[in-house]
Scaffold this motif. Structure first.
Motif, short mmCIF file in Angstrom:
data_model
loop_
_atom_site.label_atom_id
_atom_site.label_comp_id
_atom_site.label_asym_id
_atom_site.label_seq_id
_atom_site.Cartn_x
_atom_site.Cartn_y
_atom_site.Cartn_z
N UNK A 80 -2.52 -1.79 -13.58
CA UNK A 80 -3.17 -2.92 -14.25
C UNK A 80 -3.90 -3.75 -13.19
N UNK A 81 -5.17 -4.03 -13.43
CA UNK A 81 -6.00 -4.74 -12.46
C UNK A 81 -5.52 -6.18 -12.33
N UNK A 82 -5.33 -6.59 -11.07
CA UNK A 82 -4.97 -7.96 -10.73
C UNK A 82 -6.06 -8.54 -9.82
N UNK A 83 -5.94 -9.79 -9.47
CA UNK A 83 -6.92 -10.42 -8.58
C UNK A 83 -6.60 -10.08 -7.12
N UNK A 84 -6.63 -8.79 -6.83
CA UNK A 84 -6.34 -8.31 -5.48
C UNK A 84 -7.39 -7.29 -5.08
N UNK A 85 -7.71 -7.25 -3.79
CA UNK A 85 -8.64 -6.25 -3.29
C UNK A 85 -7.87 -4.99 -2.93
N UNK A 86 -8.54 -3.86 -2.93
CA UNK A 86 -7.94 -2.61 -2.49
C UNK A 86 -7.12 -1.88 -3.52
N UNK A 87 -7.10 -2.36 -4.77
CA UNK A 87 -6.28 -1.69 -5.78
C UNK A 87 -6.77 -0.27 -6.07
N UNK A 88 -8.10 -0.11 -6.16
CA UNK A 88 -8.64 1.21 -6.45
C UNK A 88 -8.30 2.20 -5.33
N UNK A 89 -8.37 1.74 -4.10
CA UNK A 89 -8.02 2.59 -2.97
C UNK A 89 -6.55 2.98 -3.00
N UNK A 90 -5.68 2.01 -3.32
CA UNK A 90 -4.25 2.28 -3.42
C UNK A 90 -3.97 3.30 -4.51
N UNK A 91 -4.64 3.14 -5.65
CA UNK A 91 -4.47 4.06 -6.77
C UNK A 91 -4.95 5.45 -6.39
N UNK A 92 -6.10 5.54 -5.73
CA UNK A 92 -6.65 6.85 -5.35
C UNK A 92 -5.74 7.58 -4.37
N UNK A 93 -5.15 6.85 -3.43
CA UNK A 93 -4.23 7.48 -2.47
C UNK A 93 -2.99 8.04 -3.19
N UNK A 94 -2.47 7.26 -4.12
CA UNK A 94 -1.30 7.72 -4.87
C UNK A 94 -1.64 8.96 -5.71
N UNK A 95 -2.81 8.93 -6.33
CA UNK A 95 -3.25 10.07 -7.13
C UNK A 95 -3.40 11.31 -6.25
N UNK A 96 -4.02 11.16 -5.08
CA UNK A 96 -4.23 12.30 -4.18
C UNK A 96 -2.92 12.93 -3.75
N UNK A 97 -1.90 12.08 -3.54
CA UNK A 97 -0.60 12.59 -3.13
C UNK A 97 -0.02 13.53 -4.18
N UNK A 98 -0.12 13.14 -5.44
CA UNK A 98 0.40 13.98 -6.51
C UNK A 98 -0.46 15.22 -6.71
N UNK A 99 -1.78 15.06 -6.66
CA UNK A 99 -2.69 16.20 -6.83
C UNK A 99 -2.43 17.25 -5.76
N UNK A 100 -2.22 16.82 -4.52
CA UNK A 100 -1.97 17.75 -3.42
C UNK A 100 -0.69 18.55 -3.63
N UNK A 101 0.22 18.00 -4.43
CA UNK A 101 1.49 18.69 -4.71
C UNK A 101 1.43 19.51 -6.00
N UNK A 102 0.24 19.59 -6.60
CA UNK A 102 0.07 20.45 -7.76
C UNK A 102 0.13 19.76 -9.10
N UNK A 103 0.19 18.43 -9.12
CA UNK A 103 0.21 17.71 -10.39
C UNK A 103 -1.20 17.59 -10.96
N UNK A 104 -1.28 17.57 -12.28
CA UNK A 104 -2.53 17.32 -12.99
C UNK A 104 -2.59 15.83 -13.32
N UNK A 105 -3.36 15.06 -12.53
CA UNK A 105 -3.29 13.60 -12.58
C UNK A 105 -4.64 12.99 -12.92
N UNK A 106 -4.62 12.02 -13.82
CA UNK A 106 -5.77 11.17 -14.09
C UNK A 106 -5.40 9.74 -13.73
N UNK A 107 -6.20 9.10 -12.87
CA UNK A 107 -5.92 7.73 -12.47
C UNK A 107 -6.66 6.74 -13.35
N UNK A 108 -6.02 5.62 -13.64
CA UNK A 108 -6.61 4.59 -14.50
C UNK A 108 -6.34 3.22 -13.90
#
Length: 281
Positions: A196-224
């Motif tokens: 959930x978007x808050x008044x913070x910078x870097x949230x999209x980057x944090x989300x993308x890193x988390x998504x990449x970690x799961x994708x690299x392990x074979x998960x089918x992930x959609x980030x929102x």
């Protein structure tokens, strides 16, 4: 080998707990223990010395003691019958299970068993509750106390075809993500990683890193990265709109004192969710 511990109490959710146990056991190939915990009932004995005579009081106390003993025996037998029925139900569906009956506080019992537990499965409500948007009195305490995953079952359970991770980038959600990544339980199920978007910078980057970690392990992930004023209602609305079958989340990032003033998203999610919630600490 660590056990799946399924907690049954004869409440209307017992069958759904067993359905979830069957799914979890077949996905992880872990052994199953069926637990029925007998908590000490409140005694009905009161001090009646000021209202009736001594001999009458002694007679009444004796009868109340006998009644308590009968209740305890009936509760014990009821638990044994529950365990026998649950064991037979799982056996018919290809899952073997070991019955276990314990006396004492429910959460303390789970804590005693935690060393040998892979996960706990509990109903959202016990025998004392029947309303949909209410959680059992022991559930929040268990979620705060136990470090092993807890799968909380609402009124219905079916094998999930998708799951959602409620992610906010804090330590509890990062640990939850690590547990998901290291388990085969959800690997072949589409994942929605939701922040959930808050008044913070870097949230999209944090989300993308988390998504990449799961994708690299074979998960089918959609980030929102979604917008909403209230975290809990925004996440639940997203789950309902996308017909997601299971929610995974970290639990209780703040102390109970702070939650007294600002509330707890964990408790709100558990209370309002109509799908199973997997609590990861």
């Amino acid at each position: 080998m660590k056990q799946i511990i399924a907690c049954i109490d004869g409440s209307p959710l017992t069958e759904q707990v067993l359905n979830a146990t069957e799914w979890l056991a077949k996905k992880t190939e872990a052994p199953v223990t069926l637990l029925h915990a007998l908590e000490k009932a409140n005694s009905q004995t009161h001090d009646l010395s000021g209202t009736i005579g001594f001999s009458s009081r002694e007679h009444l106390l004796s009868e109340l003691t006998e009644l308590d003993e009968k209740r305890a025996k009936l509760a014990l037998e009821h638990g044994r019958l529950l365990l026998d029925g649950a064991q037979a139900h799982l056996q018919q569906n290809g899952v073997s299970a070991t019955p276990l009956q314990r006396h004492g506080d429910f959460v303390a019992t789970l804590s005693d068993l935690e060393q040998d537990a892979r996960a706990f499965i509990v109903g959202k409500q016990g025998t004392e509750h029947c309303q949909q948007h209410v959680i059992g009195s022991n559930l929040e305490h268990a979620a705060r106390t136990l470090s092993q995953p807890i799968l909380v079952i609402p009124s219905e359970f079916s094998a999930p075809s998708s799951f959602m991770v409620a992610f906010d980038g804090r330590e509890t959600s990062i640990k939850a993500l690590e547990k998901i990544a290291n388990s085969p339980l959800l690997k072949d199920i589409p994942c929605h990683l939701v922040m959930v978007k808050r008044d913070k910078s870097g949230q999209q980057e944090t989300l993308d890193k988390a998504k990449s970690k799961l994708v690299d392990l074979g998960f089918n992930v959609t980030g929102h990265l979604i917008e909403g004023e209230n975290i809990q209602s925004t996440l639940l609305s997203f789950q309902q709109q996308h017909k997601i079958d299971l929610i995974a989340m970290g639990a209780y990032a703040h102390s109970k004192v702070r939650q007294f003033f600002v509330g707890s998203n964990t408790t709100k999610m558990l209370t309002e969710s109509t799908v199973p919630v997997l609590i990861l600490r």
